[in-house]
Motif scaffolding. Sequence first.
Motif, mmCIF file in Angstrom:
data_model
loop_
_atom_site.group_PDB
_atom_site.id
_atom_site.type_symbol
_atom_site.label_atom_id
_atom_site.label_comp_id
_atom_site.label_asym_id
_atom_site.label_seq_id
_atom_site.Cartn_x
_atom_site.Cartn_y
_atom_site.Cartn_z
ATOM 1 N N GLU A 1 -6.285 75.277 86.039
ATOM 2 C CA GLU A 1 -6.071 76.014 84.793
ATOM 3 C C GLU A 1 -7.085 75.606 83.731
ATOM 4 O OE1 GLU A 1 -2.041 75.412 83.604
ATOM 5 O OE2 GLU A 1 -1.245 76.982 84.924
ATOM 6 N N ASN A 2 -7.620 74.398 83.874
ATOM 7 C CA ASN A 2 -8.628 73.909 82.927
ATOM 8 C C ASN A 2 -10.044 74.036 83.476
ATOM 9 O OD1 ASN A 2 -7.253 72.401 80.462
ATOM 10 N ND2 ASN A 2 -5.975 72.033 82.259
ATOM 11 N N LEU B 1 3.906 67.505 94.221
ATOM 12 C CA LEU B 1 3.017 66.833 93.274
ATOM 13 C C LEU B 1 1.583 67.330 93.425
ATOM 14 C CD1 LEU B 1 2.453 64.690 91.137
ATOM 15 C CD2 LEU B 1 2.373 62.975 92.961
ATOM 16 N N VAL B 2 1.107 67.439 94.657
ATOM 17 C CA VAL B 2 -0.250 67.938 94.905
ATOM 18 C C VAL B 2 -0.402 69.356 94.368
ATOM 19 C CG1 VAL B 2 -1.868 68.663 96.706
ATOM 20 C CG2 VAL B 2 -0.714 66.452 96.883
ATOM 21 N N SER B 3 0.612 70.186 94.595
ATOM 22 C CA SER B 3 0.572 71.569 94.120
ATOM 23 C C SER B 3 0.486 71.631 92.600
ATOM 24 C CB SER B 3 1.813 72.317 94.605
ATOM 25 O OG SER B 3 1.847 73.628 94.074
ATOM 26 N N GLN B 4 1.298 70.825 91.929
ATOM 27 C CA GLN B 4 1.298 70.842 90.463
ATOM 28 C C GLN B 4 -0.005 70.279 89.891
ATOM 29 O OE1 GLN B 4 4.825 69.924 88.165
ATOM 30 N NE2 GLN B 4 6.054 69.793 90.027
ATOM 31 N N ILE B 5 -0.537 69.244 90.517
ATOM 32 C CA ILE B 5 -1.813 68.681 90.058
ATOM 33 C C ILE B 5 -2.919 69.729 90.192
ATOM 34 C CG2 ILE B 5 -3.614 66.981 90.568
ATOM 35 C CD1 ILE B 5 -1.333 65.072 91.434
ATOM 36 N N SER B 6 -2.952 70.415 91.330
ATOM 37 C CA SER B 6 -3.962 71.458 91.557
ATOM 38 C C SER B 6 -3.882 72.530 90.491
ATOM 39 C CB SER B 6 -3.764 72.090 92.940
ATOM 40 O OG SER B 6 -3.933 71.145 93.962
ATOM 41 N N GLU C 1 -4.009 66.736 80.995
ATOM 42 C CA GLU C 1 -4.837 67.124 79.844
ATOM 43 C C GLU C 1 -5.598 65.914 79.302
ATOM 44 O OE1 GLU C 1 -4.283 68.919 75.318
ATOM 45 O OE2 GLU C 1 -2.707 69.233 76.805
ATOM 46 N N ALA C 2 -4.901 64.771 79.225
ATOM 47 C CA ALA C 2 -5.533 63.550 78.722
ATOM 48 C C ALA C 2 -6.601 63.036 79.684
ATOM 49 C CB ALA C 2 -4.470 62.475 78.488
ATOM 50 N N ILE C 3 -6.332 63.111 80.983
ATOM 51 C CA ILE C 3 -7.297 62.601 81.958
ATOM 52 C C ILE C 3 -8.526 63.497 82.029
ATOM 53 C CG2 ILE C 3 -6.521 63.765 84.075
ATOM 54 C CD1 ILE C 3 -7.314 60.065 83.867
ATOM 55 N N ILE C 4 -8.351 64.796 81.840
ATOM 56 C CA ILE C 4 -9.492 65.717 81.812
ATOM 57 C C ILE C 4 -10.398 65.392 80.624
ATOM 58 C CG2 ILE C 4 -10.151 68.119 81.371
ATOM 59 C CD1 ILE C 4 -7.654 68.887 83.086
ATOM 60 N N LYS C 5 -9.785 65.124 79.479
ATOM 61 C CA LYS C 5 -10.569 64.740 78.301
ATOM 62 C C LYS C 5 -11.323 63.440 78.562
ATOM 63 C CE LYS C 5 -10.251 63.652 73.370
ATOM 64 N NZ LYS C 5 -11.083 62.437 73.495
#
Length: 236
Positions: A28-29, A18-23, A119-123
């Motif tokens: 990427e953004n 999970l940590v790897s995928q979140i990173s 993507e939603a949380i970054i926005k």
Amino acid sequence: MVVQIAVCDDEKIFLEDLVSQISTQFLENDNEIHINSYMDGKKLLEASEKIPFDILFLDIEMPGINGIEVAEKIRATNPFVSIIFITNRDDLVFQSIRYRPFRFIRKHWLKEELPEATEAIIKKIKDDNQYYTVSFNNSTMQIRITDIMYIESYKHDIFLYTEDEKHRIKSNLHKMEKEFEVYGFIRVHSGFLVNYRYIYSIDKTKVILNNKDMVPLSRYRIETVKQKLQLFTRGT
């Protein structure tokens, strides 16, 4: 801005994945992040006393203190933290609604659901760091929009209320509503807009804010206000 993220799950292999995928998703953004991982809720709670986390990824089912209990305690001291619950049990989703989770992600669908959530949380983070310029006495100042608790129209003036200050500007509430709705402001009365982040409760005649301030609520707006509040708290 460095985004402070906490990830908590009692399964070591899943936690590492999970940590790897979140990173990967955040980098990427082009977001600067710092991730702290924990295998039990108690250690996360201890860390939260020192670190003002922006985002929590919480497994709901954990021994000792579960994810819902962790969310309750951290939300009490950090009301604007974004919470994403990770679970395989749909029946636990309803128990967690009161803590205003941003998203739910099913463990078996992590790779499919995590990209949309990040993507939603970054926005949301970008929206939460927008500023509004206030002009007065031949000078200007910037107020972070999420610091504005509510907006009042009185006679020919508009008043912006933060926890500590009150600012008067020349505008009209219709214009302010159009401009601020995208940031989570809800028209609750002909003379008031309220930032959903500060709403503690709603009754038949008023909106009660986290600091116990009360704003009048029009009866015919009650259902619309509740619907919009539900949409905003779900992060949609």
